[in-house]
Design a protein around this motif. Structure first.
Motif, mmCIF file in Angstrom:
data_model
loop_
_atom_site.group_PDB
_atom_site.id
_atom_site.type_symbol
_atom_site.label_atom_id
_atom_site.label_comp_id
_atom_site.label_asym_id
_atom_site.label_seq_id
_atom_site.Cartn_x
_atom_site.Cartn_y
_atom_site.Cartn_z
ATOM 1 N N THR A 101 -42.620 -23.287 24.765
ATOM 2 C CA THR A 101 -42.444 -24.374 25.653
ATOM 3 C C THR A 101 -42.854 -24.481 26.952
ATOM 4 O OG1 THR A 101 -40.441 -23.824 26.512
ATOM 5 C CG2 THR A 101 -40.309 -24.494 24.391
ATOM 6 N N ALA A 102 -43.174 -25.577 27.529
ATOM 7 C CA ALA A 102 -43.811 -25.547 29.037
ATOM 8 C C ALA A 102 -42.908 -24.980 30.021
ATOM 9 C CB ALA A 102 -43.699 -27.148 29.150
ATOM 10 N N GLY A 103 -43.455 -23.998 30.620
ATOM 11 C CA GLY A 103 -42.725 -23.125 31.580
ATOM 12 C C GLY A 103 -42.043 -22.189 31.478
ATOM 13 N N ARG A 104 -41.755 -21.807 30.081
ATOM 14 C CA ARG A 104 -40.812 -20.413 29.655
ATOM 15 C C ARG A 104 -41.889 -19.439 29.457
ATOM 16 N NH1 ARG A 104 -37.425 -24.629 27.449
ATOM 17 N NH2 ARG A 104 -35.399 -24.471 28.502
ATOM 18 N N ALA A 105 -42.052 -18.156 29.952
ATOM 19 C CA ALA A 105 -42.886 -17.260 29.630
ATOM 20 C C ALA A 105 -42.322 -15.822 29.655
ATOM 21 C CB ALA A 105 -43.891 -17.376 30.634
ATOM 22 N N ALA A 106 -43.032 -14.927 28.742
ATOM 23 C CA ALA A 106 -42.972 -13.615 28.668
ATOM 24 C C ALA A 106 -44.327 -13.139 29.369
ATOM 25 C CB ALA A 106 -43.039 -12.965 27.461
ATOM 26 N N GLY A 107 -43.866 -13.215 30.876
ATOM 27 C CA GLY A 107 -45.190 -13.110 31.673
ATOM 28 C C GLY A 107 -45.617 -11.665 32.244
ATOM 29 N N ARG A 108 -44.752 -10.692 32.335
ATOM 30 C CA ARG A 108 -44.772 -9.319 32.974
ATOM 31 C C ARG A 108 -45.385 -8.416 32.099
ATOM 32 N NH1 ARG A 108 -44.106 -7.671 37.962
ATOM 33 N NH2 ARG A 108 -46.301 -8.595 37.951
ATOM 34 N N GLY A 109 -46.529 -7.573 32.471
ATOM 35 C CA GLY A 109 -47.024 -6.635 31.604
ATOM 36 C C GLY A 109 -48.172 -6.799 30.867
ATOM 37 N N GLY A 110 -48.652 -7.811 30.697
ATOM 38 C CA GLY A 110 -49.625 -8.154 30.007
ATOM 39 C C GLY A 110 -49.702 -8.392 28.392
ATOM 40 N N THR A 111 -48.379 -9.078 28.000
ATOM 41 C CA THR A 111 -48.024 -9.418 26.674
ATOM 42 C C THR A 111 -49.081 -10.279 25.954
ATOM 43 O OG1 THR A 111 -46.503 -11.306 27.413
ATOM 44 C CG2 THR A 111 -45.545 -9.104 27.175
ATOM 45 N N GLY A 112 -49.322 -11.436 26.888
ATOM 46 C CA GLY A 112 -50.281 -12.429 26.432
ATOM 47 C C GLY A 112 -51.822 -11.506 26.067
ATOM 48 N N CYS A 113 -51.982 -10.568 26.832
ATOM 49 C CA CYS A 113 -53.297 -9.919 26.646
ATOM 50 C C CYS A 113 -53.352 -9.199 25.215
ATOM 51 C CB CYS A 113 -53.519 -8.881 27.801
ATOM 52 S SG CYS A 113 -55.227 -8.061 27.717
ATOM 53 N N VAL A 114 -52.166 -8.521 24.970
ATOM 54 C CA VAL A 114 -52.084 -7.755 23.769
ATOM 55 C C VAL A 114 -52.094 -8.790 22.535
ATOM 56 C CG1 VAL A 114 -50.342 -6.409 22.256
ATOM 57 C CG2 VAL A 114 -50.584 -5.929 24.721
ATOM 58 N N MET A 115 -51.340 -9.929 22.879
ATOM 59 C CA MET A 115 -51.612 -11.032 21.617
ATOM 60 C C MET A 115 -52.835 -11.725 21.626
ATOM 61 S SD MET A 115 -48.951 -14.248 21.362
ATOM 62 C CE MET A 115 -48.962 -15.517 20.159
ATOM 63 N N GLY A 116 -53.700 -11.759 22.466
ATOM 64 C CA GLY A 116 -54.910 -12.081 22.378
ATOM 65 C C GLY A 116 -55.929 -10.972 21.751
ATOM 66 N N SER A 117 -55.733 -9.595 22.001
ATOM 67 C CA SER A 117 -56.365 -8.584 21.556
ATOM 68 C C SER A 117 -56.246 -8.722 19.976
ATOM 69 C CB SER A 117 -55.938 -7.298 22.056
ATOM 70 O OG SER A 117 -54.753 -6.867 21.544
ATOM 71 N N LYS A 118 -55.158 -9.177 19.440
ATOM 72 C CA LYS A 118 -54.729 -9.225 18.031
ATOM 73 C C LYS A 118 -55.493 -10.569 17.310
ATOM 74 C CE LYS A 118 -51.082 -6.147 18.196
ATOM 75 N NZ LYS A 118 -51.795 -5.165 17.738
ATOM 76 N N ASN A 119 -56.207 -11.329 18.139
ATOM 77 C CA ASN A 119 -56.709 -12.657 17.741
ATOM 78 C C ASN A 119 -55.530 -13.472 17.037
ATOM 79 O OD1 ASN A 119 -59.281 -13.453 17.992
ATOM 80 N ND2 ASN A 119 -60.269 -12.139 16.441
ATOM 81 N N LEU A 120 -54.503 -13.573 18.108
ATOM 82 C CA LEU A 120 -53.505 -14.311 17.428
ATOM 83 C C LEU A 120 -53.025 -15.436 18.578
ATOM 84 C CD1 LEU A 120 -50.991 -14.699 15.616
ATOM 85 C CD2 LEU A 120 -49.766 -13.087 16.896
ATOM 86 N N LYS A 121 -53.242 -16.654 18.265
ATOM 87 C CA LYS A 121 -53.055 -17.522 19.270
ATOM 88 C C LYS A 121 -51.411 -18.089 19.272
ATOM 89 C CE LYS A 121 -54.223 -21.144 21.821
ATOM 90 N NZ LYS A 121 -54.806 -21.022 23.224
ATOM 91 N N ALA A 122 -50.841 -18.015 18.290
ATOM 92 C CA ALA A 122 -49.460 -18.594 18.397
ATOM 93 C C ALA A 122 -48.603 -18.196 17.014
ATOM 94 C CB ALA A 122 -49.598 -20.187 18.093
ATOM 95 N N ILE A 123 -47.464 -18.153 17.111
ATOM 96 C CA ILE A 123 -46.461 -18.011 15.928
ATOM 97 C C ILE A 123 -45.528 -19.200 16.003
ATOM 98 C CG2 ILE A 123 -44.622 -16.570 14.969
ATOM 99 C CD1 ILE A 123 -45.726 -14.224 16.773
ATOM 100 N N ALA A 124 -45.135 -19.892 14.946
ATOM 101 C CA ALA A 124 -44.154 -20.628 14.827
ATOM 102 C C ALA A 124 -43.130 -20.232 13.904
ATOM 103 C CB ALA A 124 -44.878 -22.059 14.237
ATOM 104 N N VAL A 125 -41.801 -20.464 14.226
ATOM 105 C CA VAL A 125 -40.719 -20.036 13.476
ATOM 106 C C VAL A 125 -39.693 -21.385 13.120
ATOM 107 C CG1 VAL A 125 -38.754 -18.682 13.220
ATOM 108 C CG2 VAL A 125 -40.818 -17.712 14.329
ATOM 109 N N ARG A 126 -39.285 -21.458 11.975
ATOM 110 C CA ARG A 126 -38.199 -22.367 11.575
ATOM 111 C C ARG A 126 -37.247 -21.718 10.679
ATOM 112 N NH1 ARG A 126 -36.305 -26.622 8.689
ATOM 113 N NH2 ARG A 126 -37.645 -27.548 7.325
ATOM 114 N N GLY A 127 -35.998 -21.561 10.893
ATOM 115 C CA GLY A 127 -35.038 -21.168 10.072
ATOM 116 C C GLY A 127 -33.953 -21.953 9.728
#
Length: 600
Positions: free
Chosen positions: A193-219
């Protein structure tokens, strides 16, 4: 199922390289010893990355989204999700391995963690690397990997809207990266969502390295509890503890922004690349100013009465919609630290960083370091691609943010963080390169706050203000991040007993304060074992020279500076109290046996 009340007993495992999707059972013993969230993620990382030195950006690294046992239940302020992986930004001074780094655990609120639990999982583990940019859709036990080429390069705000339109159902909860993550900036973040982030330590870089843009979940499911009657009684007590609480009211009124003026007045704020602890114009960017001039709406995470997230609008040259901020960390790192007191300009910088998918803390630290290097004449305007990067310049700050996310020109160097920049620039710049183990410090200055310095050097993920200023706090925080509980409501002391009772009722296992802290100590120690195995030693637990050499020149703490000898003595005592070797920091066999870690 694990047979453990409070859990589904399984992790969703997705291998992007092969497309294999499976549910993996979690041993009941792992829930007992590591609970969930940060702790269970750490145990999985330890078990599956058996060899040290694995490249964090290789398909072998794990990217985990780990809610805790509180997530998905109506427990107040307990919707947190811990993103656990091996960090792409940290490294020891010496190691026998090619790609040594620390564990990192980045914590975000919102709605994603509860939805993972509604879908029937205690966590999601991503491995491998997709052939093309992709996204994952999870609807209970139906899981698909889909191509995301048309979303390539999209900024997070536009992507958030386009992605939900693509899914055709706003009930999906999503996480995603921006251009910075796609470009593998080592301190890029994951947004939810806008403004909530897992910001520290480069998590987005690891996600990018996996060619993964997004995950969507509905349960459509619901977690269970061991003792429903005890759960309802504890839940009522927890709600009463927060109802009318002065702490809860203060979070709702100003969120963390309330500390911008308070910490400046206390001399513990990051100002001018940590040169000072007091910002004389803090009142222009603090909580009172934001409440008066910016915020029009308070927004809460799942089942949270605090509503500490804010939104509003600013006008003028840098005006626009404000999704969040200023929070303390963002307001200080992009405000006080850069000597920016222009509220609309500050909020434009905060918004741009989130939109590009960067870590707010590291980005503000990097720009502050470059501003000081420029002021000292260690670099010139040509080095900065023509940007006149002076203190207080909003336009120059915005230009640098764009370059970092794109890794364009000087941005390619700046993307490596302050340690990489100081190695490149040299000329003694390491003295004011504000980092520990490669991770930039947060917005709390330490010339007048020695315990926070201890937190920065001993935290498992590099410089971390959230780890805790002493052993007991570190143990409690590790455990809290394993339950899914937010840190903010813990300022209300009467909440402690209801939360322990809730955890006991959910899991069917008795948790008193001592047991809570012992499990936290086990988690923290396993993180230390991981880092030690990677090559981290006492020499890596060091602060930049600035904090020992540059005394404050203004404010109530004028003259404050850390005493190096006293700090080292405190550090030695810390290792001894932890049961670790004070020379090497290796956890001792006696302590490992006490914590049940001797067999792993």
């Amino acid at each position: 199922m694990s047979g453990k009340p409070g859990y589904h007993g399984k992790i969703l495992n997705i291998d992007l390289s092969t497309g294999k999707i499976e549910t993996v059972p979690v041993p009941a013993e792992d829930f007992d010893k590591f609970v969930g969230g940060q702790g269970l993620g750490m145990k999985i990382l330890w078990d599956r990355l058996k060899k040290p030195g694995v490249d964090p950006l290789s398909p072998d690294n794990l990217l985990m989204f780990m809610p805790g046992p509180f997530s998905g239940l109506p427990v107040p302020s307990s919707s947190r999700t811990c993103v656990v992986t091996k960090s792409p930004i940290t490294s020891p001074l010496k190691s026998d391995y090619t790609h040594p780094s620390t564990v990192t655990y980045s914590n975000m609120g919102g709605f994603f963690g509860p939805e993972v639990r509604f879908a029937g999982y205690d966590g999601i583990v991503i491995t491998g690397k997709a052939r093309v940019l992709s996204y994952v859709v999870i609807e209970d036990d139906k899981v698909e990997i889909r191509e995301a080429a048309k979303f390539k390069g999209m900024r997070t705000d536009a992507f958030d809207r386009a992605f939900l339109a693509e899914l055709g159902d706003r009930r999906f909860k999503t996480v995603y990266i921006g251009p910075a993550g796609e470009n593998l900036v080592p301190y890029s973040s994951i947004l939810h969502t806008a403004g909530r982030a897992a910001g520290r330590g480069g998590t987005g870089c690891v996600m990018g390295s996996k060619n993964l843009k997004a995950i969507a979940v509905r349960g459509t499911g619901q977690p269970t509890v061991a003792d429903h009657k005890a759960f309802l009684a504890a839940l009522e007590n927890a709600r009463r503890a927060l109802n009318g609480s002065a702490f809860a009211k203060s979070w709702a009124e100003q969120g963390t922004a309330r500390a911008i003026v308070g910490n400046s007045n206390a001399g513990t704020e990051a100002v001018r690349n940590y040169r000072e602890g007091t910002f004389t114009e803090a009142d222009k960017i603090g909580g009172d100013a934001a409440r008066r001039d910016v915020w029009v709406k308070d927004i809460a995470c799942y089942c949270c009465p605090l509503a500490c997230k804010k939104s509003g609008m600013t006008k003028g040259k840098h005006g626009g919609v404000v999704h969040d901020g200023p929070e303390y960390e963002t307001g200080v790192m992009l405000g006080s630290n850069l000597m920016i007191s222009d509220m609309p300009g500050l909020l434009k910088a905060i918004t741009t960083i989130d939109d590009l998918g960067l870590d707010q803390i590291s980005t503000g630290n990097v720009i502050g370091f470059l501003m000081e290097a420029y002021e000292r004449g260690l670099i010139n305007r040509s080095f900065l691609d023509g940007i006149d990067l002076k203190w207080g310049s909003v336009d120059a700050t915005l230009a640098m943010i764009e370059k970092i996310a794109a890794k364009e020109g000087v941005g390619a160097l700046a993307a490596e963080g302050v340690r990489g920049l100081s190695w490149h620039i040299g000329k003694g710049s390491d003295k004011f390169a504000i980092q520990v183990k490669g991770l930039e410090l947060a917005a709390h200055n330490i010339q007048a706050n020695q315990p926070r310095g201890l937190s920065y050097v001993t935290a498992s993920r590099g410089a971390c203000h959230m780890s805790g200023d002493n052993i007991a706090m570190q143990n409690r925080r590790a455990m809290m991040d394993s339950t899914g509980m937010c840190f903010f409501p813990t300022f209300e002391p009467t909440l402690e007993e209801p939360m322990l009772a809730l955890l006991s009722a959910i899991t069917g296992r008795k948790f008193d304060k001592a047991e809570f802290e012992k499990v936290g100590e086990r988690i923290f120690t396993l993180e230390k074992l991981f880092n030690y195995r990677e090559g981290f030693r006492r020499e890596d637990d060091r602060l930049p020279d600035r904090f020992f050499e540059d005394a404050f020149t203004v404010g109530p703490k004028k003259g404050a500076v850390l005493d190096r000898e006293k700090f080292e003595s405190m550090l030695t005592q810390y290792y001894q109290d932890r049961g670790w070797d004070p020379e090497t920091t290796e956890p001792g066999k006696k302590k490992l046996k006490e914590l049940g870690l001797d067999t792993i």
